[in-house]
Design an enzyme around this catalytic site. Structure first.
Site, PDB file in Angstrom:
ATOM      1  N   HIS A 162     -82.772  19.389  15.892  1.00 45.16           N
ATOM      2  CA  HIS A 162     -82.859  20.209  17.103  1.00 45.16           C
ATOM      3  C   HIS A 162     -82.354  19.406  18.310  1.00 45.16           C
ATOM      4  CE1 HIS A 162     -85.102  23.251  19.703  1.00 45.16           C
ATOM      5  NE2 HIS A 162     -84.831  22.275  20.562  1.00 45.16           N
ATOM      6  N   GLU A 163     -82.816  18.159  18.432  1.00 48.13           N
ATOM      7  CA  GLU A 163     -82.418  17.335  19.586  1.00 48.13           C
ATOM      8  C   GLU A 163     -80.946  16.947  19.522  1.00 48.13           C
ATOM      9  OE1 GLU A 163     -84.339  17.429  22.071  1.00 48.13           O
ATOM     10  OE2 GLU A 163     -85.953  18.266  20.848  1.00 48.13           O
TER      11      GLU A 163
END
Length: 183
Positions: A154-155
């Site tokens: 996600h990051e």
């Protein structure tokens, strides 16, 4: 101290840009930024501080989310009872290998830059290997599975201008892919 007012929201152009690689060693300002990103996560997970400053709890933050288009992320995943926690500040992280098998969170994903709840399953690789540098420029390699793998993906997506909801199947948003594991 970073607060929610420092986090840019969905629709801001920086969130859709590919972030720039950092040259090492990091500047003093870049180090301070990365430390502040981690500190935000620590504060957001502290009930009292989060309430006092109106912080939404988070386990990851990418520099583009604070309008800095550089390839830096902070991840802070507390021990869930398994004896494992994750506390990393990474520079220029790259996913160098991944499983074919997918994983997803049954409740979907959220994001500090997205105020609305977005319904839908986000399918990601169940296992990944990441290579990166730490804040001092030392090599780091992480092998991750399940929830931590999802958080790091996600990051890293933020560094590439990708939002979590880009992965949701518009025609079948709540249907798990065949052989995908629920995390």
């Amino acid at each position: 101290m970073l607060t929610m007012k420092d986090i840019i929201r969905d629709g801001h152009p920086t969130l859709r840009q590919k972030a720039a690689e950092l040259e090492l060693p990091l500047t003093k300002e870049e180090k301070e930024t990365l430390i502040a990103m981690r500190e935000f996560l620590v504060n957001s997970q502290d009930e009292e501080i989060a309430k006092r400053y109106g912080l939404r709890s988070g386990v990851g933050l990418a520099a583009p989310q604070i309008n800095i288009s550089k390839r830096m992320i902070a991840v802070l995943i507390p021990d869930d009872g398994s004896g494992k926690s994750y506390d990393y500040m990474l520079v220029n992280p790259k996913i160098v290998s991944h499983s074919v098998q997918e994983a997803y969170l049954p409740t979907g994903e959220g994001c500090l830059s997205v105020d609305d709840n977005v319904a839908g399953l986000v399918h990601r690789h169940n296992r990944i290997t990441i290579k990166a540098k730490d804040i001092e420029g030392n090599d780091i390699q992480l092998r991750l599975k399940g929830y931590p793998a999802i958080v790091f993906q996600h990051e890293i997506d933020h560094l590439n201008g990708v939002m979590f909801y880009d992965h949701i199947d518009k025609n079948h948003p709540l249907q798990p892919h065949t052989d995908a594991v629920e995390v």
